[in-house]
Design a protein around this motif. Structure first.
Motif, short mmCIF file in Angstrom:
data_model
loop_
_atom_site.label_atom_id
_atom_site.label_comp_id
_atom_site.label_asym_id
_atom_site.label_seq_id
_atom_site.Cartn_x
_atom_site.Cartn_y
_atom_site.Cartn_z
N ARG A 12 1.06 52.98 9.43
CA ARG A 12 1.81 51.66 9.76
C ARG A 12 2.42 51.76 10.18
O ARG A 12 3.33 52.49 11.35
CB ARG A 12 2.10 51.40 8.73
CG ARG A 12 0.43 51.75 7.42
CD ARG A 12 0.85 51.20 6.06
NE ARG A 12 1.52 51.94 5.43
CZ ARG A 12 0.71 52.31 4.39
NH1 ARG A 12 0.29 52.37 4.43
NH2 ARG A 12 2.18 53.16 3.39
N ASN B 123 1.18 42.30 7.69
CA ASN B 123 0.07 41.35 6.67
C ASN B 123 0.50 41.74 5.31
O ASN B 123 -0.24 42.05 4.59
CB ASN B 123 -0.59 42.94 7.48
CG ASN B 123 -0.51 44.31 7.02
OD1 ASN B 123 0.57 44.27 6.92
ND2 ASN B 123 -1.52 44.70 7.49
N SER C 295 11.55 54.17 18.82
CA SER C 295 11.24 54.41 17.42
C SER C 295 13.12 55.23 17.23
O SER C 295 13.11 56.73 17.35
CB SER C 295 10.20 55.44 16.32
OG SER C 295 11.08 56.42 15.38
N LYS D 191 8.86 41.46 0.58
CA LYS D 191 9.51 42.84 1.65
C LYS D 191 10.88 42.89 2.31
O LYS D 191 10.48 42.20 3.40
CB LYS D 191 8.50 44.02 1.92
CG LYS D 191 9.54 44.91 2.66
CD LYS D 191 8.22 46.10 2.59
CE LYS D 191 8.42 47.39 3.60
NZ LYS D 191 7.36 48.21 3.69
C1 BT5 Z 1 7.97 51.27 5.72
O1 BT5 Z 1 6.57 51.78 6.01
O2 BT5 Z 1 8.30 50.37 4.91
C2 BT5 Z 1 9.29 52.31 6.30
C3 BT5 Z 1 9.95 51.55 7.18
C4 BT5 Z 1 10.30 51.72 7.82
C5 BT5 Z 1 11.08 51.70 9.10
C6 BT5 Z 1 12.55 52.25 9.69
S1 BT5 Z 1 13.13 51.31 11.28
C7 BT5 Z 1 13.76 53.00 11.47
C8 BT5 Z 1 13.19 54.09 11.56
N1 BT5 Z 1 12.54 54.32 13.06
C9 BT5 Z 1 11.16 53.63 12.85
O3 BT5 Z 1 10.31 54.56 13.53
N2 BT5 Z 1 10.73 53.66 11.35
C10 BT5 Z 1 12.18 54.00 10.62
P1 BT5 Z 1 5.32 51.22 4.86
O4 BT5 Z 1 6.05 51.56 3.59
O5 BT5 Z 1 4.11 52.03 5.34
O6 BT5 Z 1 5.25 49.67 5.57
C11 BT5 Z 1 4.53 49.63 6.37
C12 BT5 Z 1 4.20 48.23 6.07
O7 BT5 Z 1 4.83 46.74 5.58
C13 BT5 Z 1 3.16 47.54 7.33
O8 BT5 Z 1 2.43 47.78 6.79
C14 BT5 Z 1 3.50 46.28 6.56
O9 BT5 Z 1 2.61 45.83 6.14
C15 BT5 Z 1 5.09 46.30 6.45
N3 BT5 Z 1 6.07 45.35 7.29
C16 BT5 Z 1 6.13 45.95 8.98
N4 BT5 Z 1 7.25 45.45 9.36
C17 BT5 Z 1 7.72 45.27 8.63
C18 BT5 Z 1 9.29 43.67 8.58
N5 BT5 Z 1 9.94 44.22 9.88
N6 BT5 Z 1 9.29 43.67 7.37
C19 BT5 Z 1 8.40 43.97 6.15
N7 BT5 Z 1 7.44 44.43 5.85
C20 BT5 Z 1 7.36 44.83 8.02
#
Ligand code: BT5
Length: 250
Positions: free
Chosen positions: A52, A151, A21, A114
């Protein structure tokens, strides 16, 4: 030029191949410059909020984190993720992406799907110095099967952004530039200066919204000066504080 020279001096850039990460990578490192910035080709354990997962695919998404120290303290950083959303939306729109909106509290949407998420991690003092790691995940050209385990409805810039030939490098450079300048402004002035722009990008404005896990529902009415989401309900206005609840269009 990827970044203007003044900004370049503020940044120490880490470009990695495969990392669990980018947020965790920077959390474990000292600040050498004002901003430590990390980009990875791939994350093997990308994180969303509250445990998540964030999915990605090698070379087809942007995983970007920025670490810095804030004098505002944890309690002075309310609304930071909303300001980051405004900065990202702005950079993407300037790069020619069409149809970006912001879905409270921390998602970027293209159409109804998203396309990016923001994860902010804070540690340190409530009122004085604290460390901030801002993480951004953005789907640039992820193929449908690569996101099979996501999801909720999702999309990528290449699929729905009106720019099928989009350059990942150029987008990453623009995001970093826009983000650093927003972080500088936020540190000086706080969230309120971002409010109007956020409201103009609100994906839920005027739409029926319900609060997940609660009975409450109402019409989306933007955010207040602290970043709380306003809902017009039959019994008056309700304000939702970031981090407590999530909202979805009905
Ligand atoms: C987010 O969380 O949307 C925050 C994501 C942040 C990711 C970045 S990448 C660089 C940095 N390093 C990390 O380890 N993290 C950050 P949340 O609101 O909790 O949304 C998570 C949810 O988004 C998941 O449960 C899925 O439903 C959805 N999701 C997962 N991967 C996705 C993707 N690639 N595109 C769209 N939705 C996604």
């Amino acid at each position: 030029q990827l970044l203007d020279p003044e900004q370049r001096e503020l940044i120490n850039l880490h470009v990695l191949d495969d990392v669990p990460s980018t947020n965790d990578y920077l959390s474990a490192r000292e600040l050498v410059a004002k901003y430590e910035v990390c980009l990875a080709e791939k994350q093997s354990a990308g994180k969303g909020r509250r445990g998540r997962k964030w999915e990605g695919s090698y070379g087809r998404d942007i995983a970007l984190s920025v670490k810095f120290e804030s004098e505002r303290g944890v309690s002075g950083l309310d609304g930071l993720s909303l300001a980051v959303g405004v900065a990202l939306a702005d950079s993407l729109t300037r790069a020619g992406v069409e149809g970006i909106s912001l879905k409270w509290p921390n998602d970027l949407w293209l159409g109804e799907k998203k396309v990016a998420g923001i994860l902010i991690e804070l540690s340190g003092e409530l009122q004085t110095r604290c460390e901030v790691v801002v993480g951004i995940g953005l789907n640039v050209s992820m193929a449908e099967d690569e996101g099979a385990s996501i999801n909720q409805p999702w999309t990528s810039l290449a699929t729905d952004g009106g720019l099928p030939e989009i350059s990942r490098n150029s987008i990453a450079a623009k995001l970093i530039a826009g983000l650093i300048s927003a972080l500088e402004r936020f540190e000086r002035e706080g969230f309120a200066i971002f409010q109007a722009q956020w409201v103009s990008l609100d994906a839920l404005k005027g739409r029926e919204v319900f609060v997940v896990g609660q009975e409450t529902s109402g019409l989306g009415a933007g955010i207040d000066a602290f970043g709380a989401y306003r809902l017009e309900t039959a019994s008056g206005e309700v304000r939702l504080n970031a981090g407590e609840v999530s909202v979805r269009a009905k």
